[in-house]
Enzyme design. Structure first.
Site, PDB file in Angstrom:
ATOM      1  N   THR A   1      20.029  38.641  71.582  1.00  0.00           N
ATOM      2  CA  THR A   1      20.545  39.993  71.821  1.00  0.00           C
ATOM      3  C   THR A   1      20.924  40.228  73.289  1.00  0.00           C
ATOM      4  O   THR A   1      20.294  41.031  73.988  1.00  0.00           O
ATOM      5  CB  THR A   1      19.482  41.046  71.416  1.00  0.00           C
ATOM      6  N   PRO A   2      21.959  39.547  73.772  1.00  0.00           N
ATOM      7  CA  PRO A   2      22.349  39.751  75.174  1.00  0.00           C
ATOM      8  C   PRO A   2      22.826  41.172  75.456  1.00  0.00           C
ATOM      9  O   PRO A   2      23.286  41.878  74.557  1.00  0.00           O
ATOM     10  CB  PRO A   2      23.494  38.752  75.368  1.00  0.00           C
TER      11      PRO A   2
ATOM     12  N   TRP B   1      11.563  38.431  69.621  1.00  0.00           N
ATOM     13  CA  TRP B   1      12.765  37.615  69.807  1.00  0.00           C
ATOM     14  C   TRP B   1      12.626  36.153  69.358  1.00  0.00           C
ATOM     15  O   TRP B   1      13.585  35.607  68.816  1.00  0.00           O
ATOM     16  CB  TRP B   1      13.245  37.726  71.251  1.00  0.00           C
TER      17      TRP B   1
ATOM     18  N   ASP C   1      10.800  45.555  97.819  1.00  0.00           N
ATOM     19  CA  ASP C   1      11.598  44.835  98.799  1.00  0.00           C
ATOM     20  C   ASP C   1      11.164  45.180 100.222  1.00  0.00           C
ATOM     21  O   ASP C   1      10.266  46.006 100.424  1.00  0.00           O
ATOM     22  CB  ASP C   1      13.088  45.113  98.549  1.00  0.00           C
TER      23      ASP C   1
END
Lengths: 137, 137, 137, 137
Positions: free
Chosen positions: A55-56, A44, A15
């Protein structure tokens, strides 16, 4: 056994203050979790296609100890802390020359269509347990 | 008084499973924190330029209760839980039609050049306390 | 000689329609350019520190031919099309099983402090020319 | 008539060199396009649900004239240059105090399931033409 992988800390992950932007760390963390599932032969896309499972993340507790800098080579070390009926608790440690940050992450197996929790299939549970933390007595 | 702002949950914030991608939530959260500082008249570029201060996140503890979907209008409600010597503890609640997720975030005032903690200047401390949670007895 | 590198197309790079999200492709492209500079021994942090140079993109012309899918292994092939006084024109070709997209990118060497164009130092110019496209007659 | 909207250029959209990171600009651009469809009453989730249509970008030609800085307020001005059978050509101009960048973007209406081009439905075509550039003779 821990699952380990490395990632470069890139220009685009940093950043304007000159250090790692923590949402970029979170993006990497999802990628590491993705690699963990690929390592047990359940990438996945296969998990979605063959088992209708996604798979959150339902919990993420991260502590950032030292700032990461552009050009750092990050080592991610991931272990399975616990496998519940449908939950999976992961412990992550991320370091460069020194420890940078760590996180506890809880994933939940859910169905792709209804986003409801579903029990881990036995073969997946067994495969994931390969990365279980072992207590040394 | 709470600091409140809204964000659309966009296509680009969602993942192939059809729900919000949590690293995108984290990117939003940083933006909300950025807006909080602007609301007390200390936008981050001014804070960097005039006080040599940047505010990295050193702790993030998030719980995702319900998935967010593309097109949701998110309300972020943010309060100051505690202001330490150089730390700032924020409590975030994010909802659409129902509560979606919440987070505890700790920022630390650090110098831009050395990334070392520095005490909050008194005027900033006073300004931030405007959003302090008030105990109702 | 072309500069080649690979990238997995991850879950987090894909969108709710199930294909690669093109801004994520752009993020990868910046990373590939970053790797190109590292390959000539001028990683960007060194370029900033020793020469006060940063290399923003001033032109990007991309054509997306086929959609990329989660799990694709992407090969990035990058050549130098032209080195101007302060510009660098790169040609990128990105493929999985088949060509997916290509891009023409122009970077400009600029000073870190004023963001003004600056001539490529001779040693950098020479090093970058290693990846110049060669005409076959 | 042009479609106009504004976006803050945030801390998280900027890079370690202190200016806007162009992949973040691309993420904003997708969001602006998303808002354009919402403005004609066809937000993308509705377009997907009712018409099985998604609108990937197949061409993006961007020119970055001046760097954007953290805290800039960006105005996006978007017009429809041409509506083909299944393509949509957009022209974007992005400015803060001065023009910062512009882009030509081609979207293609595709089916959600096969990702193949499909003709724009007549009502969408009519609605999009509201933002068509008008030639002044």
């Amino acid at each position: 056994m821990a699952f380990e992988t490395t990632r470069p800390l890139r220009f685009g992950d940093c950043d304007p203050s000159g250090i790692a932007y923590f949402p970029s760390y979170m993006n990497m963390l999802v990628g590491v979790t993705e690699d963990l599932f690929a390592a047990i032969d359940w990438p996945w896309p296969r998990l979605a296609r063959e088992r209708n499972i996604t798979t959150p993340t339902v919990r993420l507790d991260a502590t950032f100890v030292h700032p990461g800098f552009e050009g750092d080579s990050l080592t991610f070390r991931c272990t399975v802390a616990r496998i519940g009926r449908s939950s999976l608790d992961l412990h992550h440690e991320v370091s460069a020359a020194e420890p940078l940050w760590r996180a506890e992450q809880r994933l939940v197996a859910t169905t792709l269509d209804t986003h409801r929790p579903v029990a881990w299939p036995d073969d997946l549970r067994a495969a994931l347990s390969r990365y279980m933390e072992v207590e040394h007595g």
